[in-house]
Each structure stands twice: as C-alpha cells, then as structure tokens.
Design a protein around this motif. Structure first.
Motif, PDB file in Angstrom:
ATOM      1  N   UNK A 194      11.416 -22.123  34.170  1.00 30.83           N
ATOM      2  CA  UNK A 194      12.300 -21.434  33.241  1.00 30.83           C
ATOM      3  C   UNK A 194      11.605 -21.363  31.893  1.00 30.83           C
ATOM      4  N   UNK A 195      11.309 -20.179  31.485  1.00 30.02           N
ATOM      5  CA  UNK A 195      10.557 -20.040  30.235  1.00 30.02           C
ATOM      6  C   UNK A 195      11.506 -20.187  29.045  1.00 30.02           C
ATOM      7  N   UNK A 196      11.161 -21.080  28.138  1.00 33.16           N
ATOM      8  CA  UNK A 196      12.086 -21.252  27.011  1.00 33.16           C
ATOM      9  C   UNK A 196      12.058 -20.055  26.065  1.00 33.16           C
ATOM     10  N   UNK A 197      13.187 -19.797  25.452  1.00 33.15           N
ATOM     11  CA  UNK A 197      13.268 -18.749  24.436  1.00 33.15           C
ATOM     12  C   UNK A 197      12.814 -19.311  23.099  1.00 33.15           C
ATOM     13  N   UNK A 198      12.657 -18.431  22.166  1.00 32.67           N
ATOM     14  CA  UNK A 198      12.272 -18.823  20.811  1.00 32.67           C
ATOM     15  C   UNK A 198      13.402 -19.628  20.180  1.00 32.67           C
ATOM     16  N   UNK A 199      13.060 -20.808  19.698  1.00 29.39           N
ATOM     17  CA  UNK A 199      14.120 -21.644  19.135  1.00 29.39           C
ATOM     18  C   UNK A 199      13.874 -21.954  17.661  1.00 29.39           C
TER      19      UNK A 199
END
Lengths: 323, 857
Positions: free
Chosen positions: B519-524
């Motif tokens: 699961x690729x993390x989104x920009x946080x």
C-alpha cells in the motif's frame, strides 16, 4: 528526482443535511431486494437513513426525545438498533418504508459509551449500565443476562468508555484510566487487562480473522494488540501528530484501519504494522465516527469509507480500492 | 665432634672460627668435588635455620656454636660463598648437592642477612654467572616464602628496640637497609638486567607477593596476640609505609584490603592489628597510605573498622583527614569524602569533628577569593564534601549549630551568585537549597531555578549517607580468583549457543513480513500540529498576541511566527519595530514554551537586522536605562552582537530558506514536457560542438562573486559608540565598574564583535581607537572575566583593522597593548588569562610580521 508521494484524494461525495453533529455512521448492508444504505445518528436525536445512489436522506427516525444518538447498527433484515442519551436502546423496523419502534430497552446509563452487538445466534447487546458496569442484554428476551463490573478496582479502572464483542463469550472493554480489558462474559471474569494508554480509551475495534485489535484514546497513540489464550499482547503502535481519536475501524479485508481524529483529520494506517498511509482532510471540526462498508456493487465493489463529524457533514471516500 | 661437654665459651668460639677458616680454605682451593661437599657438610650443622634437621646432636655446645656462627661468621661466610660463584666452581657440585649443601645456606640461614647479601651482590655485579646465580637464589627466596619469615623475624625483636644504646642503633640501621632493599628490589633488578628478569620481579607481581607475605605475617601476629604473647608490628607498618610511599600502594591494597575487610568484620583483634599497621606507618608515609585506602574502601564503616579512634591520638592523621584531604586535595571519586566524613560521623567520640569540618569547609567554600581563584573541580569537591557532611548531621547538631551555619552560608551565597561561571552559581544554589532544607525541615523552602542534569542529580544524591554494601562486593575477589576462568569459558560457550539460536531463528522464514508495503502511502506533509488559535499574519497582531498574558497558545504562536513576519519586511515595519522589540524584551517565559529563548532571541535579532537604525538606537539607549535586570541587559548585548554579525554577512546567505517558498507541486502528474525533449537535442548538439572544439585555456570554473553593498558599514557607528559612551556611569540598578563586572565583560565582548563585524568599513579605525582607549583604562581589572574580555576585544581590533594602520596610525597603542599583554603573560595569576594573552600576542605578532614583510617587499 525523488519519487513524490501522491496527494491524498478528495472525498467521493459529501452528505449534507444532518441537523446536528453526526455522532455515528454505519453502513447498512444491501440485500437482494434493497440496495445498501448508510445509517447516521446525530446530536439532535435523529437517526437518518441515507440512500447512497441518490445521496439524499431516505428516512428520518426520531425516537430519542431530542437527545443525541450515540450508536446505530443494523441487526438483521429491516431491523436496526439505536442507542440514545435519553437512556433508551431502541430497535426499529425500517423494512419497506416502515419506521416503527419495536422494542424499547431502558439502559439508565449517563455515559458516552457506545454499545456493541453480537449477531451470532440470538443477538446480544453490550451496553453501559449503572456504577461503571457493562450489561449484556439478550435482545430477544429483553433481559439483562449479566453485569460486568471491575468491582474492586473501580477507582483504578474508571468508567467503561467503549466495548467490543469478539464472540458470544468474549468482550473487550476500554476503560477511562487507559486499560483495555478482556472479559469472559459467561464466567463473568476479567481474563486480562493491559494499561495501553495514558488517557481514557475512546474506541476499540477487533478483527476476528487476524485475531488482533486496535485501540485509540485521548492521547497521541494508536495501539495494536493481539488477543490470545494468554491475554493481550501489544504488537504495534503508532504515534499521531495531534492527540485524540474518537473512533477506529478496520476494513473487512484486513488491509487498512481508519481513525477519526479530534484534529478533524481521518488517518489511514496499514493494518499489519500500523504504518501511516494517508491523512484525509475535509472536515473542519472534530470527527466523531468512521466506518468501512463491505464491497458495494454501486461503486464497482469498492469498499467505501464514511466519516461523520461535528460539522454536520458525512464524507465518503474511496481509498486503496482496486481500480 | 660437638658432643664434648664442658668446653668453655672461648673454646667454642675458637673452634668455630677454626672450622670455618678450614672449610673456607678447602672451598677456595680444592678442585675435588667430594672434598668440597665434605667441607660444606661440616659447616652445615652450624646453620641457624637448620637446627631442627640436626637432631642427632642436641648438645648444649652445639647451640652455642650455632649462635656464635650466626653472630660472627654467617655474613662473611655467605659473602665468601658468593665470591666463589662461578660456572667452573659451581659445576663441581652435582645438582642435588648444590641444592642440599650450597643453596641451603642462603635459603635456610638468617633470612635478613641472606637477603641483604644477595641484594648487595646483585647491586654491585655486572651481567655474569654470579649475577644469574644470585638472582635465581633470590627468586627461590621469594617463591619459598622466605620473605614472610624475614618479616616475621623482625616482628619478634621487641626488647632490643626499647633499650637504648648500640644495640638499638644497630637495629635501626639494619631495618633501614632492609626496608630499602625490599622496597627497591624490583627497580634495582630491572636496572641491572634490563627487563630480562624473571616475572616474579616485575613490580606488580613482586608487590602482590609481598602483600601475600605481609598477610601471612599478620596472621602469625594475630595468633601470637591471641595467645597473649607480645610481638611488634613496627617493622610491618614501616614496610607498608615505604611500599606506599614508593607508589605501590594500589597493588598492595588491592590484594590486602579485601582480606582486611573480611577479617575485621568478625574479629575485633584484627581491627586492632590493622589499625596498628596503618596508623603506625611513619608520618611521612601516612598520606600515601591513606590516599590509597580512601579510594579503595567501598564504605565508610570499613574505614572505622580499620582505623578505630586512632585519629584522636594521632595529630598527623587528624590533620590529614580533617584538613588536607578535605581542603587541599581534590578527588574525582565521591567515595573519598564519603569515607572521610562517614568515618568521622561513625562514632560519638569523633562526631564533633564533623561539625568542625563542616564549618571550616563552609568558610573556605564561601570565601570570595577562594571561589574566584580555585579551579572548578576543586570547588565542586568542596561542595560535595559539604553536602556529605549535611547528610550525616543529626537533629541535635542541626539545632545547635543552625545559626552559625546559616550565617556562613549567607556570606558564601553572595559570592557564588556573583560568579560569572554558570556552574559555580549552580553549585551555590544547590548547596543553599540543601543546607536550608537540612537545617529547617519545616517552614518555607528555598528553591532556585537551575538546569537539572546528571551532575546536580549526583550532588543531591550525596545528601544520603551510603548504605553498607555488604562484604560480598569487595571480598568476592578473594574467592573468585580461581573461579574466574571457568566462568568466562562458560559464558563464552553460552554466548555461542545463543548466537546459534539467533542464527537459527533468522534462518526460519519470517512469515509476518511487512505486507503494508504494497500500500503506497500518500503525501502526509500537511499533517502538522493543529492549534486552536489563528496564526497572526500582521506584526501588529503578533505584538498583541505577545501581550496576551493569559492565552498560552496565542503567545506561543505569535512568538513562533514573529521572526518570519519580521523577515518578510512589511512596509510598516519601521513604525512598529521598536514596539515589537519592547514586547520581546519584556517577555517572560511564563508558559514554559519550547525553545523560548531561541525564538525570542531570533525574533529580536531579525527586527534589529531589518531596522538597524531604530533598533540600535533603542538597544543602546535602553542598555543604560534604569529599570532592567541583568538578564535583560545581557539579552540586549547578545542581540546587538548577533545582529551586527548578521548584517556584516553578504545578503544571499542570510535570506532564510523558510517554508514559505516551498516549490509548488503540480497537482496532476504532467505529461512529458515537450521542452524537455527540445533541450535534449540541444544538449546533444552542444556535446558534439564541444568534442570538436579545441580550447587553450579554461576560464574560471565558478563565476566571480557578485558584489553586494555592505549593510553594516553605514550603521556600524550606531551600534558601537552609544554603547561605549557611559560605561562608567553609576546607577542604583547597574554598576558596571563595581559589582556588575559580568555586564562589563559581556559589553566588551559585544564591542569586540561589533568591531569585527565592521571590518572593511571606514569607521572601523575610529572604533578601534576608542575601544583601545577603553581597554587601556580597564587593563588591570581585578576580575578574570573582564580581563579575558579585554583581551578578546584587543584581538578583535588586531584582526579587524587593516594591518597597515596597526603599524602606522595605531603604532603607539599597539606597543602599549603589547607591553600590557606581556605583563599579563608573566604575572597574571589565572592560567587561562595567561594563555589568552599569549595567544593574543601571537596574533599581533603574526599580523605585524606579515605587514612589515609585505612593506619591505
């Protein structure tokens, strides 16, 4: 150039129209006759049933005397149950346009603890009772089966803040002082408890398939633990930027978990190791509740995330769905 | 031949002499081995140590003959034997004969004589067979424990010492010889054979074995005393003293102390023995003995067991323990003062000394000149000792001496709080808190604000007297010596198995792999701390926010954003900057905001940099205003210095790379840019051209720096002269010439920094002249801190003013400075000052040198 992570998505759509803060949302599973819907409970005592295709309110159920609704849940075909701050737990029949109260159970609780239901066999409801007790109510016979009370250590544990069934005989309770306890409801004994949080435990969720649970509290930690014969063992934790979570929900496929933050942001974590994945911001005030749907045909079998906030909006999101 | 009774004493003497002479003749001349053996066998019965083995001739005259031989002939006979030693001569004896007949004279005779003869032979010999033989005999002597017999023999001579006359003088000389020989043996042998000696003569081994011998002797002494017989410990304690004096205390006590601890725990007689040995050491050695003991004894109770009340009768001991070790020495280990004070407090007979020492300590601790001139370590040691004393006071003593102690504390506090060193100030605060808490358990508590760290925590721990750690800790070595090896081996094997386990575990596939990775993390990046209040956008709002005394979040956000707002240079900044600086200057850290000092300081510096004229006017005027405390004045100086430095830097470097100019990211992923492709072919063409072009020389690889106007030059004078103007004006709240030397020193540092920042500015010369004038006025200031600041200022002048001015316009001033600095190098009592002065002189020298050599060219 380094790979830049993508921007978090915007909500799929937003449901407006609730008259007051949204305290709880719950997907109502679709049957072969009826499409899936969304239930919401608000601060003004209304339970709304939303049509997810027309994105409009279908029914408004007003039975809690204007006191806020803490919890709403479908039971079985056409039946739902709601818990209100007026001290009553109501079951409704909403099949085929009906909106009748079928039973009315007094629960006499003045806490904000949400109930939980166990739908295996005869439905059991765990509801907060008097004197920091958690009562197990048999819904069919409308009788209180037992009360679970951490009697000697009321001071040590404080009030129950949230409950979650694992199965008919095992129940998880999160306490005001930060403990998460595992109870055997048939023997009425506390099997284990663990001080997981420094503040009150606000929410719990448990995944039966992975035998693990997650808990959030007023502090800035999200804790993941396993339940085994030996009791509770901490398996992962994640630190939040801003403290306070009011709800957590694990998706049915055990891939991600969502948290409802007091800082008006929804956070998504990987379920295996609680790796932070996304921060969804749309709401302007505290988010009270999050819920994942089962795969919905209307949305190409996507599993939709719904979040209800104090700002009266319900946002729906589609993240980490195969496209 | 000795069984003829009735022979007179004279006859015996005669016959003994005759016998000895005869056998010496034989030994010297004969080459026949059997003859040689017979000659030695004749003498053998006369050997004093051999008495027991010659039971077959138990007659009176024999005893007398032995005595006669021992007294008159033994030493000479040994010397004769040693003189005979040669490869040839010794080869005439078979190996067992050599041992039985020859070596026995050295090993079983009168030990101290044998030892001295061997030692002196080794001393006077050159590498030869003789030397080797003597060394091997010495080694045997040590290995067979003859040393303990030697010492024990000295313990048994009592009567001789008491009566005066030739006998005791003889003994004294003998002892002196013996002590020197014993203690210096390893050194002498090492000198002779240059490290090729046997391992048992290495100092560590030798003194450990000596310590073992001593222990054996002490056991004998103990048994003797138990049987209520007399014996003397004088030699033992003298020996101990000499060993310690020669620097082998550590080795000796490492072995002896655990035994002492174990033995004294159960038997009072042992305490007496130990006490006599330790206290009986000669006065000049006592210090080194005690020094080692104090460091090694793990708990003060043992100290009492070993020393008893000896301190009350022994003046030297009293002086060492209550004076020298506490006031003049300095130890890193807290154990030393703990042992001393604990020992003093352990018995009611000695308790009065605790209070007395505490008073003396407080006197020294509170002495302003002592605070100023002793090193920090020494002072910390004093403080520690005081705290330990406090821990041992009982209720009665507290009430009785309260007023005196308080008075001493108060006078001491003054000079501590005055100190320019933060750590010294803190020592004062900690002591004051501890003392008041101890003396007045009720009532209001004194509490200071100081940074708590490891050191302060340690200091406060000292208030509690240490508990008896039990004997296990120290005496475990006594037993463990033999066990040690096995254990380590076991550990090693267990380690190995553990490692194997670990590798085994590693090799099993980890089924719980992190499958979150799919699961690729989104920009946080936008997930930041939220706050309840709005961040001020205008400086006026920010000022208001800083004024809000009851709103923590608002104050905090305003303070955090202040620097950014000022740096963005709004048009109205000139109007509000003074107000902003005023607010910041008076801001107190009531909310315990993180990085409060840094934020406040950087905001003030930013304001000063943006509006240098108004700001410098404000700061320099306020510095001499009345209603400020020292901290605020120090802040002003710091801000001036930091702003001057920042202004003097070229502009590019100072533009803050704040988050404001974060490059915007395109919301959608852009399709491949056509211009990129265009550049691509252009690149290729460029490359081709390059490959075809021939170049003779390359230009500068980096572009020349773009000239930027110096921002500090036009305002430098405003930073400098008003600050310098009225340093000698005296107010109620500030007296820089007197008590507030701290401020004076900081001001001089600041002026130095400003001059340095004004480097290359035309006004730098005038500033340097004024600063040098000021330095001249203050050059022999009494405070170290100020003198250091003066030297800093001078070196800044030297480094900043163009060097040709130093040798022309400023020549006189520089000469004066040079004289002054040389004077400081020669006469200043403070080491750091001397070092600084030397450095400054070096800087001056090198700058002038460079200038002169450039001129001459």
């Amino acid at each position: 150039m380094a790979h830049q992570p993508p921007r978090p998505p915007d909500p799929l759509f937003v449901l407006r129209g609730s008259k007051d803060a949204v305290n709880c949302v719950k997907f109502y599973p679709s049957t072969h006759t009826e499409k899936g819907r969304l239930l919401s409970g608000s601060g003004c005592g209304e339970v709304r049933v939303w049509n997810l295709e027309s994105r409009r309110t279908e029914t408004v159920l007003d039975g809690h005397d204007g006191k806020s609704v803490l919890w709403v849940q479908p039971i079985s075909n056409g039946q739902i149950i709601s818990q209100g701050r007026d001290g009553n737990i109501l079951t409704w029949d909403i099949g085929e346009g009906r909106r009748d109260v079928t039973t009315r159970l007094p629960s006499n609780a003045l806490t904000f603890c949400k109930c939980d239901i166990c739908n295996q066999g005869s439905p059991l409801v765990a509801a907060p009772g008097q004197d920091s007790e958690v009562c197990i109510i048999d819904l069919k016979s409308e009788t209180v089966i037992c009360g679970l009370k951490a009697d000697k250590d009321i001071k040590k544990f404080g009030m129950p803040m949230c409950v979650k069934f694992i199965d008919e005989s095992r129940l998880l309770i999160g306490y005001e002082a930060g403990q998460v306890a595992l109870w055997d409801t048939s023997a009425r004994t506390m099997l284990d408890n663990k001080q997981l949080h420094s503040e009150a435990v606000m929410c719990l969720d448990y995944s039966t398939s992975s035998k693990r649970g997650v808990s959030g509290s007023a502090d800035d930690k999200l804790m993941c633990w396993t339940v085994s014969e030996a009791g509770l063992t901490l398996s992962a934790e994640s630190t939040l930027t801003n403290p306070g979570i009011s709800d957590v929900c694990i998706r049915q496929d055990d891939k991600i978990v969502a948290s409802a933050g007091w800082d008006s942001r929804i956070r998504l974590f990987g379920w295996k190791k609680l790796k932070p994945l996304a921060v969804l911001s749309y709401h302007r005030q505290t988010i009270h509740t999050v819920d994942f749907s089962p795969p919905l045909q209307e949305f190409d079998s996507a599993q939709i995330l719904a979040a209800g906030s104090k700002d009266k909006h319900i946002s729906l999101w589609s993240v980490y769905n195969p496209s | 031949m000795w069984n003829c009774t009735g022979i007179g004493m004279a006859d015996i003497k005669l016959s003994v002499r005759q016998l000895v002479r005869e056998s010496q003749n034989v030994l010297a001349s004969s080459r026949d081995s059997s003859e040689l053996c017979r000659a030695l066998e004749d003498i053998l019965p006369l050997l004093p140590g051999k008495k027991a083995s010659v039971k077959d001739a138990p007659d009176m005259p024999q005893g007398e003959a032995v005595e006669e031989f021992g007294a008159c002939h033994y030493v000479r006979f040994l010397e004769f034997l040693v003189g005979q030693f040669s490869l040839d001569w010794c080869g005439r004896f078979a190996a067992d004969e050599r041992q039985r007949l020859l070596d026995v004279f050295f090993l079983d005779g009168i030990h101290h004589h044998a030892f001295l003869v061997l030692c002196s032979t080794v001393k006077h010999s050159s590498p030869s067979f003789k030397q080797n033989k003597c060394l091997s005999l010495l080694e045997d002597f040590l290995l067979r424990g003859r040393m303990s017999d030697l010492i024990w023999a000295q313990c048994c001579v009592l009567s001789d010492l008491t009566d005066s006359g030739s006998q005791s003088t003889k003994h004294r000389i003998l002892w002196e010889q013996l002590l020197t020989a014993i203690v210096t043996l390893p050194d002498r042998i090492a000198n002779k054979v240059q490290g090729k000696c046997s391992a048992c003569f290495f100092p560590k081994q030798y003194f450990t074995s000596l310590a073992k011998d001593l222990l054996v002797v002490l056991h004998k002494v103990h048994n003797q005393l138990k049987a209520s017989k007399d014996c003397s410990l004088l030699f033992v304690s003298q020996l101990m003293g000499r060993i310690c004096l020669n620097g082998h205390a550590d080795t000796t006590f490492t072995f002896l102390l655990p035994h002492f601890v174990k033995l004294t725990a159960v038997d009072f007689l042992w305490s007496r023995v130990c006490s006599r040995v330790i206290v009986g050491t000669p006065e000049r050695c006592l210090e080194s003995v005690l020094d080692c003991l104090l460091k090694k004894i793990p708990w003060y109770g043992i100290m009492s067991r070993l020393l008893g009340d000896a301190l009350l009768s022994n003046k030297k001991l009293l002086f060492l323990l209550t004076n020298k070790f506490l006031l003049l020495r300095c130890y890193n280990q807290e154990l030393v003062p703990q042992n001393i004070i604990g020992y003093l407090a352990d018995s009611p007979n000695r308790r009065h000394l605790v209070v007395k020492s505490l008073k003396t300590l407080l006197d020294v601790w509170g002495d302003s000149s002592a605070v100023k001139h002793t090193s920090y370590d020494q002072h910390a040691y004093l403080t520690k000792t005081i705290l330990i004393c406090l821990g041992h006071l009982n209720q009665q003593e507290k009430t009785q001496h309260k007023s005196v102690l308080m008075q001493k504390l108060l006078s001491g506090m003054h000079c501590h709080l005055n100190s320019p060193l933060v750590k010294v100030r803190r020592l004062g605060m900690i002591t004051a808190e501890a003392l008041t808490k101890t003396l007045e358990t009720e009532g209001p508590k004194l509490s200071f604000e100081y940074v708590k760290d490891e050191e302060s925590r340690l200091l406060l721990l000292l208030l509690v007297p240490p508990d008896d750690p039990g004997m296990d800790q120290i005496t475990k070595d006594v037993v463990e010596m033999s066990l040690g090896e096995e254990e380590t081996r076991e550990e090693a094997t267990s380690n190995q198995t553990e490692q194997e386990d670990a590798t085994g575990q590693q090799s099993t596939p980890d089924d719980d792999l992190d499958s979150d990775d799919d699961l690729e993390p989104f920009d946080m990046s936008e997930d930041v701390k939220t706050s309840q209040v709005k961040t001020p956008v205008y400086i006026r709002d920010c000022i208001e926010g800083l004024h809000a005394k009851e709103n923590r979040e608002l104050t905090e956000t305003s303070l955090k954003v202040a620097e950014k707002l000022v740096r963005s240079k709004p048009d109205y900044l000139q109007e509000v900057c003074v107000e902003l600086m005023q607010v910041l200057l008076h801001l107190e850290d009531v909310f315990e905001i993180d990085d409060f000092t840094v934020l406040r300081h950087s905001a003030m510096v930013a304001a000063t940099v943006q509006c240098p004229i108004q700001a410098s006017q404000y700061w320099t005027a306020e510095f001499y205003d009345r209603n400020y405390n020292i901290r605020q004045r120090l802040d002003m100086l710091q801000v001036l210095a930091a702003a001057a430095q920042e202004l003097s830097q070229p502009l590019e470097e100072t533009t803050p790379s704040s988050g404001l100019q974060k490059p915007c990211r395109p919301l959608t992923r852009a399709s491949p840019n056509p211009s990129e492709e265009a550049e691509h072919w252009r690149d290729i063409v460029q490359k081709r051209i390059k490959s075809k072009t021939r170049r003779f020389a390359k230009g500068r690889s980096t572009p020349a720096p773009t000239p930027v106007a110096n921002r500090f030059a036009p305002v430098a004078g405003r930073f400098f002269f008003p600050l310098l103007k009225s340093f000698d004006s005296k107010m109620n709240t500030m007296d820089m010439i007197g008590d507030d030397f701290l401020l004076l020193g900081r001001m001089l540092f600041t002026l130095g920094i400003v001059v340095h920042a004004a480097q290359h500015a035309p006004i730098c010369r005038q500033m340097a002249v004024s600063l040098l004038e000021l330095v001249w006025v203050l050059r022999y200031h009494t405070e170290v801190f100020v003198r250091q600041a003066l030297m800093f200022a001078v070196s800044m002048v030297i480094l900043s003013v163009p060097s040709h001015l130093l040798v022309s316009d400023l020549q006189d001033e520089m000469l004066e400075c040079k004289l002054w600095l040389e004077d400081i190098v020669g006469k200043d009592p403070n080491v750091e000052c001397r070092g600084l002065a030397a450095q400054t002189l070096m800087v001056l020298g090198s700058v002038v040198q460079k200038e002169l050599s450039a001129e001459s060219r």
